[in-house]
Structures are given as structure tokens and as C-alpha cells.
Design a protein around this motif. Sequence first.
Motif, PDB file in Angstrom:
ATOM      1  N   UNK A  89       0.827  -1.201   0.000  1.00 36.10           N
ATOM      2  CA  UNK A  89       0.000   0.000   0.000  1.00 36.10           C
ATOM      3  C   UNK A  89       0.868   1.261   0.000  1.00 36.10           C
ATOM      4  N   UNK A  90       2.000   1.223   0.703  1.00 34.94           N
ATOM      5  CA  UNK A  90       2.924   2.360   0.683  1.00 34.94           C
ATOM      6  C   UNK A  90       3.494   2.559  -0.723  1.00 34.94           C
ATOM      7  N   UNK A  91       3.826   1.468  -1.393  1.00 33.25           N
ATOM      8  CA  UNK A  91       4.329   1.562  -2.766  1.00 33.25           C
ATOM      9  C   UNK A  91       3.264   2.129  -3.690  1.00 33.25           C
ATOM     10  N   UNK A  92       2.006   1.788  -3.438  1.00 32.74           N
ATOM     11  CA  UNK A  92       0.900   2.324  -4.229  1.00 32.74           C
ATOM     12  C   UNK A  92       0.784   3.837  -4.035  1.00 32.74           C
ATOM     13  N   UNK A  93       0.966   4.301  -2.793  1.00 27.70           N
ATOM     14  CA  UNK A  93       0.917   5.738  -2.516  1.00 27.70           C
ATOM     15  C   UNK A  93       2.075   6.463  -3.202  1.00 27.70           C
ATOM     16  N   UNK A  94       3.247   5.856  -3.205  1.00 32.88           N
ATOM     17  CA  UNK A  94       4.405   6.452  -3.891  1.00 32.88           C
ATOM     18  C   UNK A  94       4.142   6.541  -5.384  1.00 32.88           C
ATOM     19  N   UNK A  95       3.500   5.513  -5.936  1.00 31.66           N
ATOM     20  CA  UNK A  95       3.125   5.516  -7.346  1.00 31.66           C
ATOM     21  C   UNK A  95       2.194   6.693  -7.630  1.00 31.66           C
ATOM     22  N   UNK A  96       1.233   6.938  -6.739  1.00 30.61           N
ATOM     23  CA  UNK A  96       0.316   8.067  -6.885  1.00 30.61           C
ATOM     24  C   UNK A  96       1.081   9.393  -6.841  1.00 30.61           C
TER      25      UNK A  96
END
Length: 121
Positions: A89-96
Motif C-alpha cells: 500500500x505504501x508503494x501504491x501511494x508512492x506511485x500516486x
Amino acid sequence: MWQGCAQNHKLALAISDVGLGEFKRQMGYKTFWQGENLLWADRWFASTKLCSGCNHIKEEIDLSERIYVCEHPACGLVIDRDLNAALNLAALAILYLSGQPGPYREFLGKGETPVGEGSSG
């Protein structure tokens, strides 16, 4: 995920008292009010099944499996299941934050008015 929480009676009681819809609504308007970003991962985002090391996706993972073991032969990551999901989920936020498209949507505050600015609640 929430079905598993219902098996823990104390957690189930706390969740049923608040109601997930109300929790989501309040998180949305409070973060908007504070000028922060709130991201909702797509409901089908495989945060638990996805390996945070190599992005291999497991076909099945039982709720009783508390340790994530990657099935990809070149990886073999062994990590706490919840930590693995949090890293995904943290990686998803970084992607955003990098401006790339992904399986998330940003809460834009549509239809919500912060308390004190015309809201009755």
C-alpha cells in the motif's frame, strides 16, 4: 479483510459500533478539511497476495496464514503478512505521488462540507 475482523469479537463490536461507511465518510471529510490527501486503494488491489519484493501475485492466501512466503523461485521472500500488505500500500501511494496511473482513486471532497462551513453535523 473485514470478514476476518468479525471473528475477533472485540474488534467486531468496535467496527459495528462505528460502521465502515461512517468511518470512510469521516476520514474523507476530515482529511479534505485539513488539506491532506486521502487515497483509497481499489477494492480488488491484491495488497495481501502481492509480494512486496518481486510483485509476484499468489493465487490463494488463507486468512490463517500470518506469514507471507513468496512462491516465486527467484525471490522466496518471507515476511509478516500485514507488513507485506502495508509495504504494498505504501508503494501504491508512492506511485500516486509520482503522478503515474494506478489502482487507486483520490478523495476529492465532492459532496462533503467540513463542519463549521455550512454543515449541520
